[in-house]
Write an enzyme that holds these catalytic residues in place. Structure first.
Site, short mmCIF file in Angstrom:
data_model
loop_
_atom_site.label_atom_id
_atom_site.label_comp_id
_atom_site.label_asym_id
_atom_site.label_seq_id
_atom_site.Cartn_x
_atom_site.Cartn_y
_atom_site.Cartn_z
N HIS A 1 0.83 -1.21 0.00
CA HIS A 1 0.00 0.00 0.00
C HIS A 1 0.87 1.26 0.00
O HIS A 1 0.57 2.23 -0.68
CB HIS A 1 -0.94 0.00 1.21
CG HIS A 1 -1.99 -1.06 1.12
ND1 HIS A 1 -3.30 -0.79 0.86
CD2 HIS A 1 -1.90 -2.41 1.21
CE1 HIS A 1 -3.99 -1.92 0.81
NE2 HIS A 1 -3.16 -2.93 1.02
N ASP B 1 -6.72 5.37 1.71
CA ASP B 1 -6.52 4.00 1.25
C ASP B 1 -7.84 3.24 1.28
O ASP B 1 -8.68 3.47 2.17
CB ASP B 1 -5.52 3.33 2.20
CG ASP B 1 -5.05 1.99 1.70
OD1 ASP B 1 -3.86 1.89 1.36
OD2 ASP B 1 -5.84 1.03 1.67
BR1 BUP Z 1 9.77 -8.30 -1.28
C1 BUP Z 1 10.10 -6.71 -2.20
N1 BUP Z 1 11.64 -5.13 -3.07
O1 BUP Z 1 12.42 -6.95 -2.04
P1 BUP Z 1 2.96 -6.14 -4.14
C2 BUP Z 1 9.07 -5.92 -2.64
N2 BUP Z 1 9.33 -4.74 -3.28
O2 BUP Z 1 10.90 -3.31 -4.12
P2 BUP Z 1 2.73 -7.47 -1.54
C3 BUP Z 1 10.62 -4.35 -3.52
O3 BUP Z 1 7.17 -3.91 -2.75
P3 BUP Z 1 0.01 -6.64 -1.25
C4 BUP Z 1 11.45 -6.30 -2.42
O4 BUP Z 1 8.33 -3.77 -6.07
C5 BUP Z 1 6.22 -3.77 -4.89
O5 BUP Z 1 6.21 -2.41 -5.26
C6 BUP Z 1 7.62 -4.31 -5.00
O6 BUP Z 1 3.83 -4.98 -3.47
C7 BUP Z 1 8.22 -3.87 -3.71
O7 BUP Z 1 2.92 -7.33 -3.13
C8 BUP Z 1 5.92 -3.87 -3.41
O8 BUP Z 1 3.62 -6.65 -5.35
C9 BUP Z 1 5.15 -5.12 -3.06
O9 BUP Z 1 1.60 -5.58 -4.34
O10 BUP Z 1 1.59 -6.50 -1.12
O11 BUP Z 1 3.95 -7.06 -0.87
O12 BUP Z 1 2.30 -8.88 -1.35
O13 BUP Z 1 -0.38 -7.89 -0.52
O14 BUP Z 1 -0.55 -5.42 -0.59
O15 BUP Z 1 -0.30 -6.70 -2.71
#
Ligand code: BUP
Length: 472
Positions: free
Chosen positions: A18, A120
């Protein structure tokens, strides 16, 4: 007036999934559209990744104002009432309890009257009444897919039509999509689950918002976007601004600080630079959940057997502060040594967008968290979808339909027999690495994303329209 920059207050919930899109929205509004932006940060943050990210943002963009919200008292109340709840969902709950009491004073205390509050989705139903009371327009920012937004907006109608059903079946969202029972977020089958309560309350609240921003773009999810705008999903939904994919913000110090702090040689950048073009499989299941030990072992064996180079971000605990285990123990005897020539495994944060942007990366094995999908779309990296929970199966379908990647629907993480074996993982990875058609289609999605966010593109225009409304 048109000359005064509107003051927009952004109110994220918890978790990097988020916070990251909120950061991107903050920068797009502040640097891109000359708005006066404040970002609320709830303290203490749940993960240390979040506190580093917020610090890095304000260091790089001092024009974005920081508003701290101290939550300790509410946290203990929420965790007492929902013992054992996922720490991120427990935090949503304490934010939801704090908002009616603390949001008003916080908004009043900035000295600069707010032209709009952007809350949010997890905080929608509690933020809208507070904003109404203060006579401030309240918009909701939906950080997942437009398809999932249509599902969330429709779900209360579905429940009402089925007498508040506890047995959820296939859900047909009018005009937008069919979400088969197997893709309905697991928790929604239990009406008392903390996630379900919030999900339904926020879904019902959407109609009372002044507008909905979503980190998606028309060309990738045309049916869902059109069905919401036409009123087919639910009557009376406010304007839907599809503003994605919001562009990643380079905050280099984040990853570097982690590496220093942990004293490890987390030098994935140098490692990537040394790999041939389009040779590396990038593997990450997001920031929210750890994988089961047995699945981690099978995945390790699968990556070893597929024969390709790989960069793998492993998570051993739900919250990063608790993740003290050794990689070697997690992955099994000798694994790191056997693959050292062609694999890099890390428990540290990597700047994922930099990884996806790197010419060495050819494939993304992803849980399909929506941010990851938007980043893959923006960079044209094909996705091998392996969704796990929440909205991820819905997102995986979007990935497959849009041509950004492939999804083996059978693969799941639920149930006792759910472990996917090494052999099958190796096979699928090898097949996806050799699939030129998928790579070509993914490049097509990248081009469509670039058109959407360029001057005059659908997402650029949507964000500009949102800002115009904030100017009043
Ligand atoms: Br792990 C990791 N580096 O090492 P998602 C994640 N990220 O930049 P999630 C990094 O965190 P939800 C790392 O690029 C993305 O922007 C990634 O969000 C970044 O999955 C973010 O992909 C992760 O939506 O969150 O973490 O499961 O459950 O809220 O979708």
């Amino acid at each position: 007036s048109a000359a005064t920059p509107p003051h927009i207050v952004l109110f994220p919930s918890a978790g990097m999934g988020h916070l990251v899109p909120f950061t991107r929205l903050a920068v797009a509004l502040s640097a891109g559209h000359a708005c006066d932006v404040s970002l609320v940060t709830a303290l203490p943050t749940v993960s240390s990744a979040e506190s580093r990210h917020v610090a890095a943002l304000h260091a790089a963009y001092p024009a974005v104002r920081r508003l701290n919200l101290r939550l300790a008292a509410f946290d203990s109340e929420a965790s007492a009432e929902f013992p054992g709840a996922d720490p991120f969902y427990a935090r949503y709950e304490s934010l939801r309890r704090a908002a009616p009491l603390l949001l008003g004073p916080l908004l009043a205390g900035t000295g600069e009257p707010a032209a709009a509050l952007v809350a949010d989705i997890a905080l929608a139903s509690v933020s809208i009444p507070v904003a109404k009371e203060l006579d401030i327009p309240c918009h909701v920012f939906f950080t997942a897919s437009a398809t999932m937004l249509s599902f969330k907006a429709y779900f209360p109608t579905y429940l009402d039509a089925h007498g508040g059903a506890t047995a959820i079946g296939d859900v047909d969202v009018p005009g937008a999509c069919r979400v088969p029972r197997s893709s309905v977020p697991q928790a929604l089958h239990n009406p008392d689950d903390i996630f379900t309560r919030q999900f339904v309350a926020n879904g019902r609240a959407l109609a009372a918002a002044d507008g909905i921003l979503v980190n998606a773009f028309d060309a990738m999810e045309p049916e869902a976007v059109a069905a919401m705008r036409s009123g087919a999903v639910v009557a009376g939904l406010p304007s839907v601004f599809a503003v994605g994919p919001l562009m990643p913000v380079k905050l280099r110090q984040t990853g570097d600080e982690v590496a220093e702090e942990q004293g490890n040689c987390n030098d994935y950048r140098a490692w990537l630079d040394a790999q041939p073009a389009r040779s590396v499989v990038y593997v990450s299941f997001g920031s929210r959940k750890a994988l089961a030990r047995e699945q981690i072992r099978e995945l390790a064996a699968g990556l070893e057997a597929c024969g390709h180079r790989f960069l793998w971000v492993v998570k051993g605990a739900v919250v990063d502060r608790d993740d003290a285990g050794e990689l070697g123990d997690l992955l099994g005897e000798g694994f790191l040594r056997r693959v050292e020539e062609r694999g890099l495994v890390t428990k540290s944060w990597v700047e994922q967008d930099e990884v996806l942007e790197h010419p060495a990366v050819a494939l993304f094995v992803s849980h399909c968290g929506w941010n990851s999908v938007t980043e893959a779309a923006a960079r044209g990296v094909p996705v091998l979808a392996w969704p796990r929970f929440a909205d991820q199966r819905v997102n995986a379908r979007v990935v497959a339909r849009a041509g950004l990647g492939v999804w083996t629907e059978r693969w799941s993480w639920e149930g006792e027999d759910a472990v996917v074996r090494a052999e099958e993982i190796a096979e699928r990875v090898a097949a996806a690495m050799g699939d030129d058609a998928v790579a070509e289609k993914a490049a097509g999605v990248r081009d469509a994303a670039a058109r959407a966010v360029a001057d005059g593109g659908t997402s650029h225009q949507s964000l500009a329209e949102f800002v115009r409304r904030c100017r009043g």
